[in-house]
Motif scaffolding. Sequence first.
Motif, short mmCIF file in Angstrom:
data_model
loop_
_atom_site.label_atom_id
_atom_site.label_comp_id
_atom_site.label_asym_id
_atom_site.label_seq_id
_atom_site.Cartn_x
_atom_site.Cartn_y
_atom_site.Cartn_z
N ALA A 1 0.58 -1.27 0.14
CA ALA A 1 -0.01 0.23 0.22
C ALA A 1 0.88 1.32 0.50
O ALA A 1 0.59 2.80 -0.81
N ASN A 2 2.01 0.62 0.89
CA ASN A 2 2.61 2.05 1.34
C ASN A 2 4.55 2.19 -0.07
O ASN A 2 4.77 3.59 0.20
N LYS A 3 4.10 1.09 -1.05
CA LYS A 3 4.96 0.83 -1.92
C LYS A 3 6.74 1.06 -1.24
O LYS A 3 7.57 1.34 -1.76
N SER A 4 6.24 0.60 0.55
CA SER A 4 7.65 -0.05 0.96
C SER A 4 7.74 -1.32 1.25
O SER A 4 9.60 -1.10 1.43
N GLU A 5 7.44 -2.05 0.24
CA GLU A 5 7.82 -3.63 -0.14
C GLU A 5 8.79 -3.83 -1.62
O GLU A 5 8.44 -3.48 -2.34
N ILE A 6 9.50 -4.76 -0.94
CA ILE A 6 10.17 -5.68 -1.74
C ILE A 6 9.60 -6.62 -2.64
O ILE A 6 9.67 -7.76 -0.80
N GLN A 7 8.99 -7.70 -3.17
CA GLN A 7 8.93 -8.97 -3.43
C GLN A 7 9.79 -9.51 -3.89
O GLN A 7 10.34 -9.45 -5.20
N LEU A 8 10.05 -10.55 -3.07
CA LEU A 8 11.00 -12.10 -4.07
C LEU A 8 10.30 -12.41 -4.69
O LEU A 8 9.77 -13.50 -4.19
#
Length: 763
Positions: free
Chosen positions: A736-743
């Motif tokens: 939601a806050n674009k604070s994640e990195i998905q592996l």
Amino acid sequence: MNKAITDGLLLMPPEFANGLDVWSSEDGVPGSAIYEGAANAALVSADQDFGGCLELSKTAVTQKLRYMGQTPILPGCYLRVTARVKAISGNLPDVRIAAWAGDGGGGHVSGLTETGAATTLTAYGQVETVSAIIGTGARSGVDMAWGTTPIYAHIGLDLTGPTGGVVRIDDLVVEDITSAFLRTMMDWVDVTDFGAAGDGVTDDRAAFEAADAAAAGRSVLVPAGTYYLGDHVTFENKVRFEGTVAMPLDARLTLTRNFDLPSYIDAFGDELEGFKRALAVLFNYSDHDSLDMKGRRLDIDQPVDVQAAVANKNTYAIRRVLRNGQINAVASGNWNTDVHTSQASYSTSNPLQLTGVANVANIPVGSLVEGLGVGREIYVLSKNAGAGTLTLSKPLFDAAGTQTYTFRRFKYLLDFSGFASLDRFVLSDMELQCNGEASGVMLAPAGLIFHMRDCFVTKPKDRGITSIGTGCQGMLIDRCQFLSNEQTLRAQDRTSIALNVNANDSKIRDNRVVRFAHFGVWSGSGHVITANHWFQGDNETAGIRQAGIVLTSTNVKTTITANYIDNSSIEWTNEHDEAPDHSNEYSFGGLTVTGNIFTVNDVAPWFRWMVVKPVGPGHYIHGFNMSGNAFKAVNGDVDRVDMVDTTYADLDRGRMRNVTVGGNAFTGVTQVIANPVMLQFDVNTDVATWNCDFAGFLPFDGRARNAVSVVAEGAIQDGGGAVVAAMPYAKVEKGANKSEIQLVWPSPCHGRVNVTARMDNAT
């Protein structure tokens, strides 16, 4: 002192026995009647008292006897003329020494006393001695004080009283008795010896100059009295003042051998007047680079308009120093702030001007401007009363249209705003004791390298140092202390500011600043702020703290290094931009914050040390380094060290670049930050997509824009326990806050990874 000996002057007139053809019965001037062959004059060769002498019958009401030779009258020289006289027969007359004063052109100098006191002869054959002193100075005991206009005398005597008597006169004696007034062991000369009247009316300038010329390395004494000097006077020798001088405002007294404030106070008999006169000379005499106050405390009850004191210059570019003293504000209505309100209009097409200003003539140059959409520390730089306009020091960020503005003109101990431009002025080892009455220093509208070093600015009412234009270009503030008058107030209630900067390249080093609303407000760029200690706390629990440093430009090219930043924040805005929305200009960048000590105590958890506050949308950070700092909260933790103040606008986190935050120490801080930041993630359930959330760890609530590295710690295994050898690929700016990195793995798996993310791009 004896000029007859030292200079070989002939003072003594010839003996009567040498002939009466040089002795006149009139004034002694060429062509006057002589006693040679006169019926009432005869030489006596063997008088029992006198030896050779002159016998003279009194046939006139005033019987004159004058030597026709010129006896020199020199500045500072005192002559005693002596005659011995006795009555022989007939009526007994009065006797007095007399002389005729001559100028350099051979003319008579009128208006002078040219006779001594009279002595009455009382008996025949009784010798009476009469004498009188002639000199240039009006000293006690001088019978004929002539000043410096006469340069010679025809000396002699007068017989007055009844006629018909006969007297005998011994040879006249002329002696230099200057030593009776000026002892030879004394190393000074006195201006009164050169004709100074000291009556406050007579122009004594010539006498002062003559005394200085005669001093020749000795000092000059100005004795008790008031000496009017009608024009400039320069002393090449040291001067001591027991009396005082009065001069026109545009005339200067230059003391080349004792150019210091105490001498000028002695000279003018008034501290403020002496200070102003000394400043005028400081800006007009190249032999002195500094005015030494000699540790003197100067009590003043009104601002010092430095340009008005100098009077004859409104630009100056040669280094000048005011040093070693205290200027103390005495309570007075002269320090009251002038407050005016006027309606005016503002347009971004003319960003440095207010137009249609009501009552513009009443608004002083140097006034602080307040109103809606007006940034901090904006001043009136100039005004055009005819056009109804005011020129501002900086643009307004959100004031387009017409509104009512408030203008506050603070009063300063030293006000340089009357100069159009002033370069390289230095205050050194000074204390500006403002006492809550006055502000400290107002700079000139333009100029270079104002320097304050080793000074105290104590209890300024409103401001320590104010720049209303670009007179702060390259300003240097070194090893000074700024002590607020608002130390007992809550931090949020304070309004005073230690200094402001409008131009570029200031160097603010090794200063101590105590409990102001702000340490300083900086516009421009190229600033070096290093090794200072400023603290702005109070005694409140969960108190509010204000910014210590306020930066009002976006691309600041500034370093804030090795400071002790105590109970205050760094606030970075663009409030001095008439078009604050981002377009094609540089956005927030060029700031280095390294090696500082940050501390705070007794504050609410939402306090932040580093605040970015855009006043228009579209801005981002490009070029920011905050590293090697120590952050510590005492008596309560704070949530984090950084924030974006979105009062007016937010940052565009999708455009962040070149942000370095690392190597900082955090104590009493709930959320640490870094960029790049490495976090460890444990996934215990077999899934193909691992969500790695960096929320909170990235500065300024940044997005996880780049995955720098992914390192497995231990084996990555699938559900059957087999090792997964394939690498995942990364998806950035998720959540939601674009604070994640998905592996994303080829198949579901579990394990531990160390992931490094950045909230910026390099370019």
